[in-house]
Design a protein around this motif. Structure first.
Motif, PDB file in Angstrom:
ATOM      1  N   SER A   1       0.897  -1.320  -0.003  1.00  0.00           N
ATOM      2  CA  SER A   1      -0.067   0.057  -0.014  1.00  0.00           C
ATOM      3  C   SER A   1       0.626   1.309   0.058  1.00  0.00           C
ATOM      4  O   SER A   1       2.099   1.025  -0.166  1.00  0.00           O
ATOM      5  CB  SER A   1      -1.063   0.045   1.287  1.00  0.00           C
ATOM      6  N   THR A   2       0.432   2.495   0.196  1.00  0.00           N
ATOM      7  CA  THR A   2       1.189   3.639   0.145  1.00  0.00           C
ATOM      8  C   THR A   2       1.595   3.780   1.396  1.00  0.00           C
ATOM      9  O   THR A   2       2.476   4.628   1.693  1.00  0.00           O
ATOM     10  CB  THR A   2       0.436   4.883  -0.375  1.00  0.00           C
ATOM     11  N   LYS A   3       1.359   2.899   2.515  1.00  0.00           N
ATOM     12  CA  LYS A   3       1.732   3.281   4.073  1.00  0.00           C
ATOM     13  C   LYS A   3       2.485   1.975   4.491  1.00  0.00           C
ATOM     14  O   LYS A   3       2.884   2.307   5.720  1.00  0.00           O
ATOM     15  CB  LYS A   3       0.693   3.568   4.791  1.00  0.00           C
ATOM     16  N   ALA A   4       2.343   0.722   3.941  1.00  0.00           N
ATOM     17  CA  ALA A   4       3.026  -0.365   4.515  1.00  0.00           C
ATOM     18  C   ALA A   4       3.185  -1.435   3.350  1.00  0.00           C
ATOM     19  O   ALA A   4       2.486  -1.517   2.366  1.00  0.00           O
ATOM     20  CB  ALA A   4       1.756  -0.913   5.527  1.00  0.00           C
ATOM     21  N   ILE A   5       4.087  -2.197   3.715  1.00  0.00           N
ATOM     22  CA  ILE A   5       4.463  -3.486   2.908  1.00  0.00           C
ATOM     23  C   ILE A   5       4.138  -4.578   3.997  1.00  0.00           C
ATOM     24  O   ILE A   5       4.836  -4.749   4.918  1.00  0.00           O
ATOM     25  CB  ILE A   5       5.714  -3.442   2.452  1.00  0.00           C
TER      26      ILE A   5
ATOM     27  N   VAL B   1      12.258 -17.568  -4.002  1.00  0.00           N
ATOM     28  CA  VAL B   1      11.451 -17.078  -4.975  1.00  0.00           C
ATOM     29  C   VAL B   1      10.699 -15.995  -4.061  1.00  0.00           C
ATOM     30  O   VAL B   1      10.250 -16.274  -2.996  1.00  0.00           O
ATOM     31  CB  VAL B   1      10.350 -17.973  -5.456  1.00  0.00           C
ATOM     32  N   VAL B   2      10.561 -14.871  -4.672  1.00  0.00           N
ATOM     33  CA  VAL B   2       9.856 -13.539  -4.025  1.00  0.00           C
ATOM     34  C   VAL B   2       8.651 -13.430  -4.903  1.00  0.00           C
ATOM     35  O   VAL B   2       8.846 -13.352  -6.232  1.00  0.00           O
ATOM     36  CB  VAL B   2      10.712 -12.436  -4.282  1.00  0.00           C
ATOM     37  N   ALA B   3       7.397 -13.074  -4.372  1.00  0.00           N
ATOM     38  CA  ALA B   3       6.271 -13.040  -5.259  1.00  0.00           C
ATOM     39  C   ALA B   3       5.795 -11.487  -4.871  1.00  0.00           C
ATOM     40  O   ALA B   3       5.915 -11.074  -3.772  1.00  0.00           O
ATOM     41  CB  ALA B   3       4.993 -13.845  -4.792  1.00  0.00           C
ATOM     42  N   VAL B   4       5.723 -10.648  -5.729  1.00  0.00           N
ATOM     43  CA  VAL B   4       5.367  -9.280  -5.648  1.00  0.00           C
ATOM     44  C   VAL B   4       3.763  -9.123  -6.361  1.00  0.00           C
ATOM     45  O   VAL B   4       3.876  -9.245  -7.628  1.00  0.00           O
ATOM     46  CB  VAL B   4       6.105  -8.420  -6.311  1.00  0.00           C
ATOM     47  N   GLU B   5       2.883  -8.850  -5.529  1.00  0.00           N
ATOM     48  CA  GLU B   5       1.475  -8.729  -6.208  1.00  0.00           C
ATOM     49  C   GLU B   5       1.588  -7.239  -7.108  1.00  0.00           C
ATOM     50  O   GLU B   5       2.100  -6.244  -6.718  1.00  0.00           O
ATOM     51  CB  GLU B   5       0.508  -8.298  -5.180  1.00  0.00           C
ATOM     52  N   GLY B   6       1.284  -7.416  -8.321  1.00  0.00           N
ATOM     53  CA  GLY B   6       1.075  -6.332  -9.252  1.00  0.00           C
ATOM     54  C   GLY B   6       0.173  -5.152  -8.746  1.00  0.00           C
ATOM     55  O   GLY B   6      -0.641  -5.541  -8.152  1.00  0.00           O
ATOM     56  N   PRO B   7       0.527  -3.869  -9.367  1.00  0.00           N
ATOM     57  CA  PRO B   7      -0.446  -2.927  -8.711  1.00  0.00           C
ATOM     58  C   PRO B   7      -1.850  -2.928  -9.429  1.00  0.00           C
ATOM     59  O   PRO B   7      -1.950  -3.461 -10.404  1.00  0.00           O
ATOM     60  CB  PRO B   7       0.338  -1.717  -9.312  1.00  0.00           C
ATOM     61  N   ILE B   8      -2.663  -2.539  -8.489  1.00  0.00           N
ATOM     62  CA  ILE B   8      -4.061  -2.649  -9.081  1.00  0.00           C
ATOM     63  C   ILE B   8      -4.610  -1.033  -9.011  1.00  0.00           C
ATOM     64  O   ILE B   8      -3.841  -0.392  -8.441  1.00  0.00           O
ATOM     65  CB  ILE B   8      -4.959  -3.541  -8.128  1.00  0.00           C
ATOM     66  N   TYR B   9      -5.573  -1.104 -10.000  1.00  0.00           N
ATOM     67  CA  TYR B   9      -6.221   0.289  -9.964  1.00  0.00           C
ATOM     68  C   TYR B   9      -6.967   0.766  -8.773  1.00  0.00           C
ATOM     69  O   TYR B   9      -7.952  -0.154  -8.348  1.00  0.00           O
ATOM     70  CB  TYR B   9      -6.890   0.491 -11.433  1.00  0.00           C
TER      71      TYR B   9
ATOM     72  N   SER C   1       1.123   6.252  -6.327  1.00  0.00           N
ATOM     73  CA  SER C   1       1.917   6.004  -5.093  1.00  0.00           C
ATOM     74  C   SER C   1       2.196   4.522  -5.089  1.00  0.00           C
ATOM     75  O   SER C   1       3.140   3.889  -4.689  1.00  0.00           O
ATOM     76  CB  SER C   1       1.336   6.577  -3.938  1.00  0.00           C
ATOM     77  N   LEU C   2       1.242   3.666  -5.056  1.00  0.00           N
ATOM     78  CA  LEU C   2       1.110   2.233  -4.912  1.00  0.00           C
ATOM     79  C   LEU C   2       2.107   1.587  -5.811  1.00  0.00           C
ATOM     80  O   LEU C   2       3.006   0.709  -5.761  1.00  0.00           O
ATOM     81  CB  LEU C   2      -0.085   1.588  -4.935  1.00  0.00           C
ATOM     82  N   ALA C   3       2.092   1.890  -7.267  1.00  0.00           N
ATOM     83  CA  ALA C   3       2.969   1.609  -8.238  1.00  0.00           C
ATOM     84  C   ALA C   3       4.449   1.872  -7.972  1.00  0.00           C
ATOM     85  O   ALA C   3       5.142   1.195  -8.120  1.00  0.00           O
ATOM     86  CB  ALA C   3       2.514   2.115  -9.407  1.00  0.00           C
ATOM     87  N   GLN C   4       4.688   3.225  -7.356  1.00  0.00           N
ATOM     88  CA  GLN C   4       5.778   3.519  -6.908  1.00  0.00           C
ATOM     89  C   GLN C   4       6.484   2.648  -5.727  1.00  0.00           C
ATOM     90  O   GLN C   4       7.790   1.999  -5.814  1.00  0.00           O
ATOM     91  CB  GLN C   4       5.957   4.926  -6.459  1.00  0.00           C
ATOM     92  N   VAL C   5       5.653   2.228  -4.806  1.00  0.00           N
ATOM     93  CA  VAL C   5       6.049   1.455  -3.675  1.00  0.00           C
ATOM     94  C   VAL C   5       6.709   0.004  -4.271  1.00  0.00           C
ATOM     95  O   VAL C   5       7.658  -0.475  -4.011  1.00  0.00           O
ATOM     96  CB  VAL C   5       5.037   1.301  -2.690  1.00  0.00           C
ATOM     97  N   ILE C   6       5.665  -0.414  -5.106  1.00  0.00           N
ATOM     98  CA  ILE C   6       6.010  -1.785  -6.007  1.00  0.00           C
ATOM     99  C   ILE C   6       7.202  -1.753  -6.590  1.00  0.00           C
ATOM    100  O   ILE C   6       8.059  -2.525  -6.580  1.00  0.00           O
ATOM    101  CB  ILE C   6       4.725  -2.408  -6.669  1.00  0.00           C
ATOM    102  N   GLY C   7       7.373  -0.673  -7.440  1.00  0.00           N
ATOM    103  CA  GLY C   7       8.663  -0.509  -8.198  1.00  0.00           C
ATOM    104  C   GLY C   7      10.081  -0.389  -7.204  1.00  0.00           C
ATOM    105  O   GLY C   7      10.846  -0.981  -7.641  1.00  0.00           O
ATOM    106  N   GLY C   8       9.696   0.254  -6.275  1.00  0.00           N
ATOM    107  CA  GLY C   8      10.723   0.407  -5.391  1.00  0.00           C
ATOM    108  C   GLY C   8      11.454  -1.088  -4.967  1.00  0.00           C
ATOM    109  O   GLY C   8      12.465  -1.631  -4.578  1.00  0.00           O
ATOM    110  N   VAL C   9      10.220  -1.749  -4.518  1.00  0.00           N
ATOM    111  CA  VAL C   9      10.579  -2.883  -4.017  1.00  0.00           C
ATOM    112  C   VAL C   9      11.352  -4.142  -4.914  1.00  0.00           C
ATOM    113  O   VAL C   9      12.194  -4.713  -4.667  1.00  0.00           O
ATOM    114  CB  VAL C   9       9.358  -3.965  -3.464  1.00  0.00           C
ATOM    115  N   LYS C  10      10.733  -3.983  -6.018  1.00  0.00           N
ATOM    116  CA  LYS C  10      11.321  -4.802  -7.464  1.00  0.00           C
ATOM    117  C   LYS C  10      12.807  -4.306  -7.618  1.00  0.00           C
ATOM    118  O   LYS C  10      13.592  -5.291  -7.931  1.00  0.00           O
ATOM    119  CB  LYS C  10      10.443  -4.398  -8.531  1.00  0.00           C
ATOM    120  N   ILE C  11      12.874  -2.849  -7.586  1.00  0.00           N
ATOM    121  CA  ILE C  11      14.431  -2.510  -7.793  1.00  0.00           C
ATOM    122  C   ILE C  11      15.148  -2.853  -6.659  1.00  0.00           C
ATOM    123  O   ILE C  11      16.458  -3.618  -7.054  1.00  0.00           O
ATOM    124  CB  ILE C  11      14.176  -0.945  -7.746  1.00  0.00           C
TER     125      ILE C  11
END
Length: 159
Positions: A2-6, A52-60, A69-79
């Motif tokens: 989320s934009t406030k927690a992983i 193996v690491v699973a990352v849930e893709g961003p949702i609308y 903001s959600l997509a940015q958190v996911i992007g940061g984790v993937k980087i």
């Protein structure tokens, strides 16, 4: 995410959750929260050496700003996963729901009922931890069977 927690769920090589961990931030600005959470995530993931690491893709989300903001958190984790050399996959929410609960459009109540029964987690377990555990179990089903030759395999899921 989320934009406030992983939310993290770590599984062992038998498909059992062994750790539920929440990385959060209370900083008021999304950019500051992103930076703080990704740094904390980097430290946390380096402790486990998951196979193996699973990352849930961003949702609308209804709000475009929250979706970004959600997509940015996911992007940061993937980087960070890439930087540390971990193998990861992005998982679609309909995919993991179908593979675990049995319905791609499973509701929060469906997920809770299935996960509590499957994993014996406490009834007051946060929904995001239930989701993360289901995502990790989906990765276990895809990658975990027949691979444990005395080694310990763990599965991370970020939600």
């Amino acid at each position: 995410s989320s934009t406030k927690a992983i939310h993290l769920s770590v599984m062992d090589d038998s498909g059992r959750p062994i750790l539920l961990r929440k990385i959060s931030s209370t900083k008021p600005l999304a950019a500051d929260r992103l930076y703080e959470m990704v740094l904390a995530f980097a430290t946390e993931v380096s402790k486990y050496y998951p196979s193996v690491v699973a990352v849930e893709g961003p949702i609308y989300i209804q709000n475009a700003k929250a979706t970004i903001s959600l997509a940015q958190v996911i992007g940061g984790v993937k980087i960070e996963l890439q930087r540390q050399g971990f193998y990861f996959l992005e998982v679609n929410n309909k995919e993991w729901k179908k593979a675990t609960v049995g319905k791609g459009n499973a509701s929060k109540a469906d997920i809770k009922e299935w996960a509590l029964k499957k994993f014996g987690l406490p009834p007051d377990t946060e929904q995001d931890f239930l989701d993360a555990t289901c995502i990790a179990y989906h990765m276990f089903l895809l990658h975990g069977k027949g691979v444990s030759n005395g080694q310990r395999f763990m599965y991370f899921s970020i939600l």
